[in-house]
Design a protein around this motif. Structure first.
Motif, PDB file in Angstrom:
ATOM      1  N   ILE A 153       0.849  -1.181   0.000  1.00  9.36           N
ATOM      2  CA  ILE A 153       0.000   0.000   0.000  1.00  9.36           C
ATOM      3  C   ILE A 153       0.892   1.240   0.000  1.00  9.36           C
ATOM      4  O   ILE A 153       1.783   1.362   0.841  1.00  9.36           O
ATOM      5  N   VAL A 154       0.662   2.136  -0.949  1.00 12.59           N
ATOM      6  CA  VAL A 154       1.322   3.447  -0.910  1.00 12.59           C
ATOM      7  C   VAL A 154       0.411   4.324  -0.059  1.00 12.59           C
ATOM      8  O   VAL A 154      -0.706   4.658  -0.466  1.00 12.59           O
ATOM      9  N   THR A 155       0.876   4.646   1.136  1.00 21.07           N
ATOM     10  CA  THR A 155       0.056   5.434   2.063  1.00 21.07           C
ATOM     11  C   THR A 155       0.315   6.926   1.924  1.00 21.07           C
ATOM     12  O   THR A 155      -0.514   7.733   2.361  1.00 21.07           O
ATOM     13  N   GLU A 156       1.439   7.275   1.317  1.00 15.53           N
ATOM     14  CA  GLU A 156       1.767   8.692   1.133  1.00 15.53           C
ATOM     15  C   GLU A 156       2.718   8.847  -0.047  1.00 15.53           C
ATOM     16  O   GLU A 156       3.703   8.114  -0.155  1.00 15.53           O
ATOM     17  N   LEU A 157       2.397   9.738  -0.942  1.00 12.42           N
ATOM     18  CA  LEU A 157       3.313  10.157  -2.002  1.00 12.42           C
ATOM     19  C   LEU A 157       3.105  11.651  -2.141  1.00 12.42           C
ATOM     20  O   LEU A 157       1.992  12.113  -2.417  1.00 12.42           O
ATOM     21  N   TRP A 158       4.171  12.383  -1.913  1.00 11.57           N
ATOM     22  CA  TRP A 158       4.051  13.837  -1.921  1.00 11.57           C
ATOM     23  C   TRP A 158       5.324  14.447  -2.482  1.00 11.57           C
ATOM     24  O   TRP A 158       6.427  14.054  -2.105  1.00 11.57           O
ATOM     25  N   VAL A 159       5.154  15.394  -3.399  1.00  9.34           N
ATOM     26  CA  VAL A 159       6.267  16.149  -3.964  1.00  9.34           C
ATOM     27  C   VAL A 159       5.887  17.621  -3.889  1.00  9.34           C
ATOM     28  O   VAL A 159       4.817  18.015  -4.369  1.00  9.34           O
ATOM     29  N   HIS A 160       6.756  18.430  -3.283  1.00  9.56           N
ATOM     30  CA  HIS A 160       6.491  19.864  -3.164  1.00  9.56           C
ATOM     31  C   HIS A 160       6.275  20.450  -4.555  1.00  9.56           C
ATOM     32  O   HIS A 160       6.971  20.104  -5.508  1.00  9.56           O
ATOM     33  N   GLU A 161       5.309  21.341  -4.654  1.00 16.28           N
ATOM     34  CA  GLU A 161       4.943  21.894  -5.970  1.00 16.28           C
ATOM     35  C   GLU A 161       6.102  22.570  -6.686  1.00 16.28           C
ATOM     36  O   GLU A 161       6.154  22.577  -7.917  1.00 16.28           O
ATOM     37  N   LYS A 162       7.085  23.095  -5.965  1.00 18.63           N
ATOM     38  CA  LYS A 162       8.201  23.798  -6.613  1.00 18.63           C
ATOM     39  C   LYS A 162       9.156  22.852  -7.339  1.00 18.63           C
ATOM     40  O   LYS A 162       9.958  23.299  -8.164  1.00 18.63           O
ATOM     41  N   ILE A 163       9.066  21.548  -7.051  1.00 21.13           N
ATOM     42  CA  ILE A 163       9.950  20.591  -7.729  1.00 21.13           C
ATOM     43  C   ILE A 163       9.189  19.521  -8.502  1.00 21.13           C
ATOM     44  O   ILE A 163       9.757  18.496  -8.876  1.00 21.13           O
ATOM     45  N   ARG A 164       7.922  19.744  -8.757  1.00 21.72           N
ATOM     46  CA  ARG A 164       7.142  18.776  -9.541  1.00 21.72           C
ATOM     47  C   ARG A 164       7.561  18.824 -11.007  1.00 21.72           C
ATOM     48  O   ARG A 164       8.151  19.776 -11.478  1.00 21.72           O
ATOM     49  N   ARG A 165       7.226  17.749 -11.712  1.00 25.06           N
ATOM     50  CA  ARG A 165       7.505  17.600 -13.139  1.00 25.06           C
ATOM     51  C   ARG A 165       9.005  17.564 -13.445  1.00 25.06           C
ATOM     52  O   ARG A 165       9.450  18.015 -14.487  1.00 25.06           O
ATOM     53  N   GLN A 166       9.760  16.999 -12.492  1.00 18.59           N
ATOM     54  CA  GLN A 166      11.200  16.839 -12.682  1.00 18.59           C
ATOM     55  C   GLN A 166      11.620  15.378 -12.551  1.00 18.59           C
ATOM     56  O   GLN A 166      12.801  15.074 -12.439  1.00 18.59           O
ATOM     57  N   GLY A 167      10.652  14.469 -12.501  1.00 16.99           N
ATOM     58  CA  GLY A 167      10.948  13.050 -12.417  1.00 16.99           C
ATOM     59  C   GLY A 167      11.074  12.513 -10.995  1.00 16.99           C
ATOM     60  O   GLY A 167      11.348  11.327 -10.807  1.00 16.99           O
ATOM     61  N   ILE A 168      10.876  13.367  -9.998  1.00 20.50           N
ATOM     62  CA  ILE A 168      11.025  12.925  -8.614  1.00 20.50           C
ATOM     63  C   ILE A 168       9.900  11.973  -8.218  1.00 20.50           C
ATOM     64  O   ILE A 168      10.137  10.944  -7.593  1.00 20.50           O
ATOM     65  N   GLY A 169       8.674  12.285  -8.587  1.00 21.95           N
ATOM     66  CA  GLY A 169       7.558  11.385  -8.298  1.00 21.95           C
ATOM     67  C   GLY A 169       7.758  10.030  -8.953  1.00 21.95           C
ATOM     68  O   GLY A 169       7.507   8.985  -8.338  1.00 21.95           O
ATOM     69  N   HIS A 170       8.232  10.040 -10.183  1.00 20.84           N
ATOM     70  CA  HIS A 170       8.514   8.793 -10.900  1.00 20.84           C
ATOM     71  C   HIS A 170       9.590   7.986 -10.164  1.00 20.84           C
ATOM     72  O   HIS A 170       9.455   6.776  -9.978  1.00 20.84           O
ATOM     73  N   ALA A 171      10.655   8.673  -9.712  1.00 19.58           N
ATOM     74  CA  ALA A 171      11.735   7.991  -8.997  1.00 19.58           C
ATOM     75  C   ALA A 171      11.233   7.398  -7.676  1.00 19.58           C
ATOM     76  O   ALA A 171      11.599   6.274  -7.321  1.00 19.58           O
ATOM     77  N   LEU A 172      10.400   8.142  -6.974  1.00 19.52           N
ATOM     78  CA  LEU A 172       9.845   7.627  -5.716  1.00 19.52           C
ATOM     79  C   LEU A 172       8.927   6.432  -5.975  1.00 19.52           C
ATOM     80  O   LEU A 172       8.958   5.438  -5.247  1.00 19.52           O
ATOM     81  N   MET A 173       8.117   6.521  -7.014  1.00 24.67           N
ATOM     82  CA  MET A 173       7.225   5.406  -7.336  1.00 24.67           C
ATOM     83  C   MET A 173       8.030   4.182  -7.773  1.00 24.67           C
ATOM     84  O   MET A 173       7.638   3.040  -7.484  1.00 24.67           O
ATOM     85  N   ALA A 174       9.171   4.399  -8.407  1.00 23.21           N
ATOM     86  CA  ALA A 174      10.038   3.279  -8.795  1.00 23.21           C
ATOM     87  C   ALA A 174      10.528   2.527  -7.559  1.00 23.21           C
ATOM     88  O   ALA A 174      10.702   1.301  -7.602  1.00 23.21           O
ATOM     89  N   ILE A 175      10.733   3.240  -6.462  1.00 15.85           N
ATOM     90  CA  ILE A 175      11.135   2.592  -5.207  1.00 15.85           C
ATOM     91  C   ILE A 175      10.030   1.649  -4.737  1.00 15.85           C
ATOM     92  O   ILE A 175      10.295   0.506  -4.352  1.00 15.85           O
ATOM     93  N   ALA A 176       8.785   2.109  -4.773  1.00 21.68           N
ATOM     94  CA  ALA A 176       7.662   1.254  -4.362  1.00 21.68           C
ATOM     95  C   ALA A 176       7.538   0.048  -5.283  1.00 21.68           C
ATOM     96  O   ALA A 176       7.303  -1.077  -4.822  1.00 21.68           O
TER      97      ALA A 176
END
Length: 130
Positions: free
Chosen positions: A29-52
């Motif tokens: 279960i992914v209980t939290e995924l959050w990326v500050h708006e100032k750094i969105r659309r830079q691949g960070i969410g994708h990298a974090l989801m790759a960890i899951a």
């Protein structure tokens, strides 16, 4: 897992993912995924989801599940791009008037084995056509 920014001796969390195994159903279960708006659309969410996704594969989880709100179209688009599909919804999760408020909980799922089979099929199809 979090990403911290240090500025002027102060640390601020700027992105994170939190997962929790659900043993009885063999899901992650992914209980939290959050990326500050100032750094969105830079691949960070994708990298974090790759960890899951890696956690799920290493622990042989059959699926990854998360929830979001029907009104959070940005998150839904992101999760779909990551390979998640709609697997369910709850019309009274937040209030007894969720439908009226147009904010319904939706559950999305990612199926690692299905993704692998799809990629193998696509590769095989392309090789036959080539």
């Amino acid at each position: 897992m979090g990403i911290v920014e240090e500025k002027d001796g102060k640390q601020d969390l700027i992105a994170c993912i939190e997962t929790c195994p659900e043993e009885w159903s063999n899901r992650l279960i992914v209980t939290e995924l959050w990326v500050h708006e100032k750094i969105r659309r830079q691949g960070i969410g994708h990298a974090l989801m790759a960890i899951a996704k890696e956690q799920a594969v290493l622990k042989h989880r059959r699926t990854i599940i998360l929830e979001t709100q029907s009104c959070n179209t940005g998150a839904i688009a992101f999760y779909q791009k990551e390979g998640f599909d709609l697997v369910g919804f709850d019309t009274c999760c937040y209030t007894n008037r969720d439908m009226e408020r147009k904010e319904v909980r939706i559950n999305m799922g990612y199926f690692p084995r299905r993704q692998k089979v799809t990629r193998l099929w696509a590769r095989s199809f392309t090789a036959r056509r080539g």
